[in-house]
Design a protein around this motif. Structure first.
Motif, mmCIF file in Angstrom:
data_model
loop_
_atom_site.group_PDB
_atom_site.id
_atom_site.type_symbol
_atom_site.label_atom_id
_atom_site.label_comp_id
_atom_site.label_asym_id
_atom_site.label_seq_id
_atom_site.Cartn_x
_atom_site.Cartn_y
_atom_site.Cartn_z
ATOM 1 N N THR A 154 -39.201 95.148 41.796
ATOM 2 C CA THR A 154 -38.245 94.258 41.181
ATOM 3 C C THR A 154 -39.020 93.143 40.498
ATOM 4 O O THR A 154 -39.568 92.276 41.163
ATOM 5 C CB THR A 154 -37.299 93.681 42.230
ATOM 6 O OG1 THR A 154 -38.075 93.411 43.395
ATOM 7 C CG2 THR A 154 -36.212 94.654 42.578
ATOM 8 N N VAL A 155 -39.065 93.221 39.185
ATOM 9 C CA VAL A 155 -39.886 92.299 38.413
ATOM 10 C C VAL A 155 -39.540 90.845 38.713
ATOM 11 O O VAL A 155 -40.414 90.017 38.958
ATOM 12 C CB VAL A 155 -39.695 92.579 36.914
ATOM 13 C CG1 VAL A 155 -40.464 91.581 36.089
ATOM 14 C CG2 VAL A 155 -40.131 93.981 36.598
ATOM 15 N N VAL A 156 -38.224 90.574 38.728
ATOM 16 C CA VAL A 156 -37.805 89.183 38.863
ATOM 17 C C VAL A 156 -38.226 88.615 40.219
ATOM 18 O O VAL A 156 -38.840 87.548 40.308
ATOM 19 C CB VAL A 156 -36.280 89.074 38.689
ATOM 20 C CG1 VAL A 156 -35.842 87.640 38.798
ATOM 21 C CG2 VAL A 156 -35.884 89.656 37.363
ATOM 22 N N ILE A 157 -37.914 89.353 41.303
ATOM 23 C CA ILE A 157 -38.225 88.850 42.637
ATOM 24 C C ILE A 157 -39.735 88.741 42.840
ATOM 25 O O ILE A 157 -40.238 87.735 43.333
ATOM 26 C CB ILE A 157 -37.605 89.786 43.705
ATOM 27 C CG1 ILE A 157 -36.092 89.751 43.617
ATOM 28 C CG2 ILE A 157 -38.060 89.387 45.096
ATOM 29 C CD1 ILE A 157 -35.492 88.422 43.984
ATOM 30 N N GLU A 158 -40.447 89.776 42.429
ATOM 31 C CA GLU A 158 -41.903 89.716 42.581
ATOM 32 C C GLU A 158 -42.476 88.550 41.790
ATOM 33 O O GLU A 158 -43.430 87.902 42.213
ATOM 34 C CB GLU A 158 -42.532 91.040 42.133
ATOM 35 C CG GLU A 158 -42.329 92.144 43.147
ATOM 36 C CD GLU A 158 -42.932 93.470 42.708
ATOM 37 O OE1 GLU A 158 -43.601 93.511 41.664
ATOM 38 O OE2 GLU A 158 -42.737 94.461 43.422
ATOM 39 N N GLY A 169 -44.001 95.879 40.039
ATOM 40 C CA GLY A 169 -43.111 95.351 39.011
ATOM 41 C C GLY A 169 -43.786 94.255 38.204
ATOM 42 O O GLY A 169 -43.723 94.217 36.971
ATOM 43 N N ASN A 170 -44.463 93.381 38.929
ATOM 44 C CA ASN A 170 -45.201 92.295 38.314
ATOM 45 C C ASN A 170 -46.266 92.819 37.357
ATOM 46 O O ASN A 170 -46.424 92.355 36.229
ATOM 47 C CB ASN A 170 -45.885 91.510 39.438
ATOM 48 C CG ASN A 170 -45.779 90.030 39.213
ATOM 49 O OD1 ASN A 170 -45.636 89.614 38.074
ATOM 50 N ND2 ASN A 170 -45.844 89.261 40.270
ATOM 51 N N LEU A 171 -47.002 93.823 37.846
ATOM 52 C CA LEU A 171 -48.076 94.419 37.059
ATOM 53 C C LEU A 171 -47.522 95.036 35.782
ATOM 54 O O LEU A 171 -48.095 94.875 34.706
ATOM 55 C CB LEU A 171 -48.780 95.480 37.910
ATOM 56 C CG LEU A 171 -50.067 96.071 37.348
ATOM 57 C CD1 LEU A 171 -51.119 94.998 37.221
ATOM 58 C CD2 LEU A 171 -50.568 97.188 38.230
#
Lengths: 310, 268
Positions: free
Chosen positions: A250-254, A263-265
């Protein structure tokens, strides 16, 4: 024979979807405006020889189709390639997956436990006050965007109360993961609990339940065995799909909790035009998606004998 | 139900006549900012205080309703259009057509949404209400299409369709008169709920820095700006977040109400 045909058709579908998605991803990253080599150098002016060498090494002047075929052949040999700084992609991914998997599993467990309990309670008391309260609370909570929920959680539990670390993974599991997992779980809670609720209510009125009661089966056994087993089929399907979704990161949470996950990566890789990295992560995501789809089908057949025979 | 409807009605009025409602407290211009008041709390004429740029938070939130609600309806309309077409095609068409449409749906389901959003928005060049709606609509249809397909399949072999075919009606007419009206209900309910989901998605995209960008005014932008200073000035976050949550909640509540009204199992 019929089964073999169905399986073959299924696998062909998988292969097609896999190739389709990976190609579109490759083509998308390829067509992003901007020059990845210049992005690498920042404001500095690179010597022509360096640009030429990099272009050559990453085949940047080849047409997209050739690059894609190269990527596919690497994939077949288990080679994910190197990113634009020359680091191999596989070990970078390997260090990110544990974070995402831990986060996904923690959030998923919370969702299963809370969702099932809330669903069962509101189904058995349906129409009563507690049912309405639970319904409104869960739907209300799922309407707040996750990033707002995350920021408020950080502010309340991280800064004001100091119960959990505000961000990062330095405190390890479970401390660092509880807050982000809770935020994710709260978001999906409404869907799970409503699904459980409506399928239990539906089954409570079914004829086999009446039969079981007429036979004098105890209430506990009626609910626990007859109703629950039949009600859990749609829920299990949903939960399996959901786990697949969570494993995608989950991009947002990460991002908000500064967890170094997949997700961040992916988000960073898209922004820096790391085509190879984006393709590698997306490929993993597609595989997860396809495997979950398959699992859901298998699960369905196992849980519901009607589908197996029909 | 009526609470949700009236909340939504008020927000729609905000979206239609922002100038009037923004001016209720005397400072209706969202772009009239005074850096001297940066991130200050409530003051006379500014009931919700100022944001980091010293702009009135109330005026900005009222104008924000316009873009959020426009995106919500527009993107859902696009997604609904695609879903109805492909769902009907897949539900009524032969095995080959059905197989192809289903695979296309899976490609869109499996495609990482973020990548899609970044690529399309960068390629289009502009990041405004129209392009953001387009992206959210074009990648938001698969679930609805699947539901439409299932729904059409269940209607397809019903007696009235058979009767219409026996009478020798042409296919477009059968679809228009008999299939669509009977199959559309569940998809319509999902679409109502999806308006809320789209509004959330828009604000999330904007929060990540890839959705709307200033000088547009939207709740997502306000929340993104507020989240950077939330430790010192949490009040900046409050109004846009509450309005966003209320909008989504009321849309979802109406959708739920519609669903249980249409669902024979819940009427018992």
């Amino acid at each position: 024979m019929k089964i073999a045909l169905a399986v073959a058709q299924r696998l062909a579908g998988f292969a097609l979807v896999f190739l389709g998605v990976t190609f579109v991803i490759y083509w998308s990253v390829f067509s992003l405006p901007g020059d990845p080599i210049q992005a690498l150098a920042g404001d500095r002016q690179l010597p022509d020889s360096v640009v030429a060498a990099l272009t050559e090494a990453y085949m940047l002047d080849e047409p997209v189709g050739v690059q894609y075929l190269h990527f596919l052949s690497g994939l077949v040999h288990g080679d994910l390639g190197v990113d634009l700084s020359g680091r191999a992609i596989a070990p970078q991914l390997a260090s990110r997956w544990p974070v995402t998997i831990t986060l996904a599993l923690t959030a998923w467990t919370i969702q299963v436990v809370l969702g099932l309990s809330i669903g069962i309670v509101s189904a058995l008391r349906h129409g009563k006050t507690i049912d309405r309260v639970l319904l409104v609370t869960t739907i209300g909570a799922s309407c707040i965007p996750v990033f707002v929920l995350a920021i408020m959680g950080q502010l309340l539990f991280g800064v004001r109360l100091g119960w959990f670390p505000v961000a990062g993974t330095s405190a390890g599991w479970p401390l660092s993961y509880i807050l982000p997992s809770l935020v994710i779980a709260v978001f999906g809670l409404a869907s799970v609990s409503r699904l459980v609720r409506s399928s239990i209510i539906e089954n409570l009125g079914a004829e086999y339940v009446r039969t079981a009661r007429a036979k004098g089966v105890g209430e506990r056994r009626v609910i626990g065995l007859h109703v629950m087993r039949n009600s859990l089929i749609p829920t299990a399907t949903y939960l399996a799909t959901d786990l697949g979704f969570l494993l995608g990161g989950t991009v947002v949470i990460e991002g908000i909790f500064n967890l170094p996950g997949v997700g961040n990566l992916l988000f960073q890789a898209i922004r820096t035009h790391e085509a190879a990295m984006v393709a590698a992560i997306s490929t993993a995501l597609i595989v997860i998606f396809l495997v979950t789809t398959l699992l859901v089908d298998v699960l369905h057949t196992l849980l519901d004998p009607r589908i197996r025979r029909g | 139900m009526w609470i949700a409807t009236s909340v939504l009605a008020v927000l729609l009025l905000f979206a239609l006549f922002p100038a009037f409602f923004a001016g209720l407290f005397g400072n209706g211009d969202p772009r009239a900012c005074d850096l001297a008041h940066s991130a200050e709390g409530p003051a006379p004429g500014h009931p919700f205080g100022y944001d980091l740029q010293g702009c009135d938070i109330w005026a900005n939130s009222v104008y924000g309703a316009q873009s959020s609600i426009t995106v919500g309806f527009l993107a859902t309309a696009i997604a609904l259009g695609i879903a109805l077409t492909l769902g009907t095609l897949s539900g009524l068409g032969g095995r080959v057509v059905d197989w192809i449409v289903q695979r296309v749906t899976e490609v869109f389901l499996g495609f990482p949404f973020l990548l899609a959003a970044i690529v399309v928005l960068n390629t289009l060049g502009a990041r405004n209400v129209w392009t953001v709606s387009l992206v959210l609509g074009v990648f938001g249809w698969p679930t609805m299409a699947r539901l439409m397909r299932a729904s059409v399949r269940s209607v397809r072999h019903s007696e009235y369709v058979l009767a219409a075919r026996t009478m020798g009606l042409r296919l477009p007419r059968i679809i228009k008169r008999y299939v669509l009206p009977n199959a559309i209900q569940p998809v319509f309910v999902l679409a109502t709920i999806s308006i809320g989901m789209v509004i959330v998605a828009e604000s999330t995209l904007t929060y990540l820095g890839i959705g709307l960008s200033s000088p547009a005014i939207s709740w997502g932008l306000q929340i993104a700006a507020g989240s950077r200073i939330f430790q010192t000035a949490p009040h900046v976050l409050v109004l846009p977040s509450v309005m966003l949550a209320l909008t989504v909640l009321s849309v979802v509540a109406i959708g739920e109400e519609l669903r249980s009204a249409f669902d024979p199992r819940e009427r018992r």
